[in-house]
Design an enzyme around this catalytic site. Structure first.
Site, short mmCIF file in Angstrom:
data_model
loop_
_atom_site.label_atom_id
_atom_site.label_comp_id
_atom_site.label_asym_id
_atom_site.label_seq_id
_atom_site.Cartn_x
_atom_site.Cartn_y
_atom_site.Cartn_z
NE ARG A 1 -3.52 -0.74 2.45
CZ ARG A 1 -4.68 -0.94 1.83
NH1 ARG A 1 -5.31 0.07 1.27
NH2 ARG A 1 -5.24 -2.13 1.80
CG LEU B 1 3.74 4.08 4.14
CD1 LEU B 1 5.02 4.44 4.88
CD2 LEU B 1 2.68 3.56 5.10
CG ASN C 1 9.26 -0.50 -0.16
OD1 ASN C 1 8.70 -1.44 0.42
ND2 ASN C 1 9.04 -0.23 -1.45
CG HIS D 1 10.21 -2.35 -5.90
ND1 HIS D 1 8.83 -2.28 -5.81
CD2 HIS D 1 10.50 -2.42 -7.22
CE1 HIS D 1 8.32 -2.28 -7.03
NE2 HIS D 1 9.32 -2.37 -7.90
CG ASP E 1 10.15 9.63 -2.40
OD1 ASP E 1 9.26 8.79 -2.69
OD2 ASP E 1 10.93 10.11 -3.25
N GLY F 1 6.46 9.41 -3.14
CA GLY F 1 6.10 8.80 -4.43
C GLY F 1 5.95 7.29 -4.31
CG ASP G 1 7.79 1.16 -5.48
OD1 ASP G 1 7.82 1.00 -4.24
OD2 ASP G 1 7.01 0.55 -6.22
C1 GRF Z 1 8.61 -8.78 -1.82
O1 GRF Z 1 9.00 -9.19 -3.12
C2 GRF Z 1 8.63 -7.28 -1.73
O2 GRF Z 1 9.62 -6.68 -2.49
C3 GRF Z 1 7.29 -6.91 -2.30
O3 GRF Z 1 6.44 -7.88 -1.74
C4 GRF Z 1 7.16 -9.10 -1.54
C5 GRF Z 1 6.93 -9.52 -0.11
O4 GRF Z 1 7.29 -10.86 0.08
N1 GRF Z 1 6.97 -5.55 -1.99
P1 GRF Z 1 7.20 -11.52 1.53
O5 GRF Z 1 5.81 -11.23 2.09
O6 GRF Z 1 8.28 -10.90 2.37
O7 GRF Z 1 7.44 -12.97 1.31
#
Ligand code: GRF
Length: 196
Positions: free
Chosen positions: A90, A92, A106, A108, A140, A142, A144
């Site tokens: 989500r 933030l 975060n 990603h 931040d 935005g 990602d």
């Molecule tokens: C990860 O790939 C993360 O980058 C993305 O969601 C996934 C979460 O995986 N935002 P988990 O719940 O830690 O297994």
């Protein structure tokens, strides 16, 4: 000791890796609480490690602002040095980002700025590229877009499925997340607020 509140939405395998690292007395960080925006399966990891949890589902609030206010208070209650989004699916609200400005990271599953958003792995495969990876970055306002802290590349095997590729990336993410948290705790990676 660096104190952390982690937020999740899913299975919490990255959270699990962080909890296992923090279980080592020599590791310089501790997770104080885990929050989720739904009754996420990953909350079980927190419970197994005796970490307190909270669930705040936006749909149960009369406004997004109310949800954001309670999220801020629920995090602040634990006085964390760092907020870790460990698969929190989500965006933030700006008020939450500002409340913990420069202290939210975060993970990603792509080499940002390529393929931001909730379907990074699917978008990567659709683009037909042969390299992807994992990113840890500051959050931040935005989607990602915050400053990158660490990235690691992996090659995309031909014919790999979205689920297989995501799992390959998550293996890298778990290692990277623990390394970054250690780096922050040891002062080798500076939080943005310290850099001002
Ligand atoms: C990860 O790939 C993360 O980058 C993305 O969601 C996934 C979460 O995986 N935002 P988990 O719940 O830690 O297994």
């Amino acid at each position: 000791m660096l104190t952390i509140v982690a937020l999740i939405s899913g299975s919490g395998s990255n959270l699990r890796a962080l909890l296992e690292a923090c279980d080592n007395p020599l590791f310089p960080a501790r997770v104080r609480a885990v929050g989720a925006d739904r009754p996420a399966a990953g909350l079980e990891h927190a419970e197994l490690f005796g970490i307190s949890t909270f669930v705040l589902e936006p749909a149960k609030f009369s406004s997004k602002d109310q949800w954001a206010d309670l999220l801020i208070h629920s995090i602040q209650y634990h006085k964390p040095d760092l907020v870790v989004l460990a698969g929190f699916m989500r965006v933030l609200p700006p008020s939450v980002v500002r409340a913990f400005s420069g202290r939210i990271i975060n993970i990603h599953p792509s080499l940002l700025p390529a393929f931001p958003g909730a379907h990074a792995v699917r978008d990567t495969l659709a683009a037909g590229v042969n390299v992807t990876g994992a990113t840890v970055h500051f959050v931040d306002e935005g989607v990602d877009t915050g400053p990158v802290i660490r990235q690691r590349e992996i090659s995309i095997p031909p014919g790999v499925s979205e689920a297989q590729l995501h799992e390959m990336i998550k293996e890298v993410e778990r290692e990277q997340l623990v390394e970054v948290v250690r780096g922050i705790a040891e002062g080798k990676i500076r939080l943005l607020e310290d850099a001002k």
